[in-house]
Design a protein around this motif. Structure first.
Motif, PDB file in Angstrom:
ATOM      1  N   ARG A  72     -40.537  26.637 124.424  1.00  0.00           N
ATOM      2  CA  ARG A  72     -41.141  27.206 125.633  1.00  0.00           C
ATOM      3  C   ARG A  72     -42.601  27.582 125.391  1.00  0.00           C
ATOM      4  O   ARG A  72     -43.445  27.419 126.277  1.00  0.00           O
ATOM      5  CB  ARG A  72     -40.349  28.425 126.103  1.00  0.00           C
ATOM      6  CG  ARG A  72     -40.918  29.027 127.385  1.00  0.00           C
ATOM      7  CD  ARG A  72     -39.963  29.974 128.041  1.00  0.00           C
ATOM      8  NE  ARG A  72     -40.535  30.538 129.256  1.00  0.00           N
ATOM      9  CZ  ARG A  72     -39.872  31.287 130.125  1.00  0.00           C
ATOM     10  NH1 ARG A  72     -38.588  31.558 129.911  1.00  0.00           N
ATOM     11  NH2 ARG A  72     -40.460  31.763 131.199  1.00  0.00           N
ATOM     12  N   LEU A  75     -44.475  24.423 125.589  1.00  0.00           N
ATOM     13  CA  LEU A  75     -44.527  23.960 126.974  1.00  0.00           C
ATOM     14  C   LEU A  75     -45.536  24.780 127.775  1.00  0.00           C
ATOM     15  O   LEU A  75     -46.292  24.225 128.582  1.00  0.00           O
ATOM     16  CB  LEU A  75     -43.135  24.049 127.605  1.00  0.00           C
ATOM     17  CG  LEU A  75     -43.057  23.695 129.101  1.00  0.00           C
ATOM     18  CD1 LEU A  75     -43.553  22.282 129.345  1.00  0.00           C
ATOM     19  CD2 LEU A  75     -41.633  23.872 129.617  1.00  0.00           C
ATOM     20  N   ILE A 121     -41.110  16.659 133.416  1.00  0.00           N
ATOM     21  CA  ILE A 121     -40.615  17.502 132.333  1.00  0.00           C
ATOM     22  C   ILE A 121     -39.218  17.978 132.699  1.00  0.00           C
ATOM     23  O   ILE A 121     -39.044  18.796 133.608  1.00  0.00           O
ATOM     24  CB  ILE A 121     -41.541  18.711 132.085  1.00  0.00           C
ATOM     25  CG1 ILE A 121     -42.973  18.239 131.850  1.00  0.00           C
ATOM     26  CG2 ILE A 121     -41.034  19.540 130.909  1.00  0.00           C
ATOM     27  CD1 ILE A 121     -43.997  19.355 131.898  1.00  0.00           C
ATOM     28  N   VAL A 126     -36.811  20.075 127.913  1.00  0.00           N
ATOM     29  CA  VAL A 126     -38.244  19.756 127.856  1.00  0.00           C
ATOM     30  C   VAL A 126     -38.428  18.317 127.371  1.00  0.00           C
ATOM     31  O   VAL A 126     -39.259  18.012 126.519  1.00  0.00           O
ATOM     32  CB  VAL A 126     -39.025  20.759 126.988  1.00  0.00           C
ATOM     33  CG1 VAL A 126     -40.537  20.565 127.143  1.00  0.00           C
ATOM     34  CG2 VAL A 126     -38.676  22.190 127.385  1.00  0.00           C
TER      35      VAL A 126
END
Length: 203
Positions: A72, A75, A121, A126
């Motif tokens: 995360r 991302l 995405i 992801v």
């Protein structure tokens, strides 16, 4: 072996753009803005640049379908960088099959483009799918996987943000896909013209 010490005065960006330095470091000889974009890491945001705030729909779907913590973070960095590019917007679609009505994907679009998202995405994995042909030159694709699709299929490359090195490649390839999406004839620097727009496959 012969070593010569050279004193160079200039900003990091000016030094990085020197063709002599590129040759010394062994960058592949490939002309065109697309290759330069994919080979050179994206510039860091300028000092004092405002922090990018992710759209509410994006933060909401990230809370509902959270990736692993380290993924995360990567991302978030990817999205913050891409959203600084001109005319980029992140969208989250609707899904009738989802209890909360949200799709399991974030899409990056270039406003004014005649094609669809240049990056999909999938969440929470992801898994990124980039709008680039599967037969991209090998020196541009070190971490991304080539999908088993026809070379004219829109989304030919996929990768996951498993490391900082993959993040760097994801940004380089996404920037190239962004540039191609902004080309009126959907062709740039020798890349094949893509096929008609279609939803990114789930695989």
């Amino acid at each position: 072996m012969h070593l010569r010490i050279v004193d160079i005065d200039g900003s990091p960006e000016e030094i990085a753009a020197l063709p002599q330095l590129r040759e010394l470091l062994g960058s592949p000889a490939r002309a065109g803005a697309g290759a330069a974009c994919a080979e050179v890491p994206p510039d860091p945001p300028p000092a004092g640049a405002p922090e990018v705030v992710l759209p509410t729909a994006v933060t909401a779907v990230l809370e509902l379908r959270p990736p692993a913590d380290d993924v995360r973070r990567r991302l978030s960095e990817f999205l913050a960088t891409a959203l600084r590019w001109p005319d980029v917007e992140a969208r989250v679609g609707a899904s009738r099959r989802s209890p909360d009505g949200r799709a399991n994907a974030i899409r990056l679009h270039r406003r004014g483009s005649s094609v669809g998202a240049f990056v999909y995405i999938r969440l929470p994995t992801v898994n990124m799918q980039l709008r680039l042909p599967s037969d991209m030159p090998a020196h541009l694709v070190r971490h991304a996987a080539r999908r088993r699709v026809n070379t004219d299929a829109p989304y030919g490359l996929t990768l996951r943000l498993t490391s900082p090195e993959v993040l760097a490649e994801a940004l380089s390839l996404a920037r190239l896909a962004y540039e191609v999406a902004g080309s009126p004839d959907r062709e740039r620097d020798g890349l094949s013209t893509f096929g008609d727009e279609q939803p990114a496959p789930s695989g």
